[in-house]
Design a protein around this motif. Structure first.
Motif, PDB file in Angstrom:
ATOM      1  N   UNK A 164       9.688  -1.105 -52.918  1.00 29.18           N
ATOM      2  CA  UNK A 164       9.272  -0.558 -54.103  1.00 29.18           C
ATOM      3  C   UNK A 164       8.709   0.793 -54.008  1.00 29.18           C
ATOM      4  N   UNK A 165       9.556   1.659 -54.675  1.00 27.91           N
ATOM      5  CA  UNK A 165       9.369   3.239 -54.431  1.00 27.91           C
ATOM      6  C   UNK A 165       8.250   3.752 -55.210  1.00 27.91           C
ATOM      7  N   UNK A 166       7.027   3.302 -54.694  1.00 27.86           N
ATOM      8  CA  UNK A 166       5.689   3.747 -55.442  1.00 27.86           C
ATOM      9  C   UNK A 166       5.765   5.193 -55.390  1.00 27.86           C
ATOM     10  N   UNK A 167       6.020   5.883 -54.562  1.00 27.79           N
ATOM     11  CA  UNK A 167       5.743   7.458 -54.174  1.00 27.79           C
ATOM     12  C   UNK A 167       6.407   8.026 -55.447  1.00 27.79           C
ATOM     13  N   UNK A 168       7.255   7.780 -56.373  1.00 29.34           N
ATOM     14  CA  UNK A 168       7.845   8.514 -57.464  1.00 29.34           C
ATOM     15  C   UNK A 168       6.756   8.699 -58.350  1.00 29.34           C
ATOM     16  N   UNK A 169       5.755   7.797 -58.351  1.00 34.04           N
ATOM     17  CA  UNK A 169       4.657   8.078 -59.296  1.00 34.04           C
ATOM     18  C   UNK A 169       3.231   8.611 -58.705  1.00 34.04           C
ATOM     19  N   UNK A 170       2.369   9.108 -59.829  1.00 36.19           N
ATOM     20  CA  UNK A 170       0.927   9.650 -59.209  1.00 36.19           C
ATOM     21  C   UNK A 170       0.331   8.695 -58.448  1.00 36.19           C
ATOM     22  N   UNK A 171      -0.292   9.407 -57.353  1.00 36.60           N
ATOM     23  CA  UNK A 171      -1.441   8.502 -56.508  1.00 36.60           C
ATOM     24  C   UNK A 171      -2.352   7.705 -57.769  1.00 36.60           C
ATOM     25  N   UNK A 172      -2.520   6.472 -57.164  1.00 35.47           N
ATOM     26  CA  UNK A 172      -3.421   5.676 -58.352  1.00 35.47           C
ATOM     27  C   UNK A 172      -2.893   5.143 -59.472  1.00 35.47           C
ATOM     28  N   UNK A 173      -1.730   5.374 -59.746  1.00 33.52           N
ATOM     29  CA  UNK A 173      -1.158   4.872 -61.267  1.00 33.52           C
ATOM     30  C   UNK A 173      -1.372   3.436 -61.095  1.00 33.52           C
TER      31      UNK A 173
END
Length: 263
Positions: A164-173
């Motif tokens: 899951x490529x969470x890095x495309x979103x803001x930290x803490x989303x």
């Protein structure tokens, strides 16, 4: 469109999505029979999940790994892929990454549930019910699979959440989303969350750097358990040395399939 696969039978249909048509690939095993009911696994990025005789790239080869279910692959939208697999509900927190321009993940979910699933259930011999229905994908597809599992748990009882490529979103989303959308602790889906462990040819620190994505695997589990999610319903795995690629997800799939489909 490529339909010559190594095992099983593949039907390719085009179904209406937004203002266009989207290819949906429906795989049935060699011994498929209308006298039997089959569980269904719905997958994102349908172009990449089956093994073809005249393949031009590495695939997941799912048609060579299972024999007792139907697999449905929804083709991605090319340049629109990131937007389609990004829920608006996840992009509203913080500044977000510049990759997501016009998120339409909710529209994609509606298409999957109300058009694709309806077509499959009406035309194939499916076992209906959340305990027989799985969702899965990798990278942005891993993101969308997790979102769908949480948002549509009355429909999907199991989820393959790969890289899951969470890095495309803001930290803490993710924490903010869970705070505003508390988990209802009934009929929680089973989650298999996994990734590789190195950036390989990907630029270090990029959205496809698996060494970064690997850190989100335990993070997601911890955030969910903090809010009451049963730890028995989440399995995690990291393949050290593996990169952000179909070959990694192909290697991860058998253990995920064994764990999820026996639930």
């Amino acid at each position: 469109m490529n339909s010559k696969i190594t095992t099983g039978h593949l039907d390719i249909v085009e179904l209406p999505f937004l203002n266009t048509k989207r290819a949906v690939r429906i795989w049935t095993p060699d011994d498929y029979s209308n006298d039997k009911k089959y569980p269904v696994i719905y997958m994102h990025d349908g172009q990449n999940i089956f093994n073809f005789f005249d393949k031009s790239m590495e695939m997941w080869n799912l048609n060579e790994m299972v024999s007792d279910c139907i697999i449905v692959g929804v083709d991605h939208g090319g340049v629109k892929r990131i937007d389609e697999l990004s829920p608006k509900a996840w992009t509203k927190y913080g500044k977000n990454a510049p990759y997501v321009c016009k998120p339409c993940g909710e529209e994609y979910c509606d298409f999957l549930v109300n058009t694709v699933m309806k077509f499959v259930n009406e035309n194939y011999s499916t076992k209906q019910g959340r305990e027989f229905t799985s969702i899965g994908g990798s990278s942005m597809g891993g993101i969308m699979s997790l979102y769908i599992a949480l948002a549509y748990k009355e429909i999907f009882g199991k989820a393959y959440v790969f890289s899951p490529a969470f890095k495309v979103y803001s930290t803490g989303f993710f924490e903010k989303y869970l705070q505003e959308n508390p988990i209802i602790l009934e009929n929680l889906p089973y989650l298999y969350i996994a990734s590789g462990g190195t950036h390989g040819a990907e630029r270090k620190g990029s959205g496809g750097d698996e060494s970064i994505i690997a850190k989100y695997v335990p993070y997601i589990k911890e955030e969910l358990i903090k809010r009451g999610y049963s730890k028995e319903k989440i399995e995690t795995k990291i393949l050290e040395g593996r990169v952000h690629h179909e070959t990694t997800w192909r290697e991860l799939f058998p253990s995920a399939y064994k764990w999820l489909e026996n639930k």
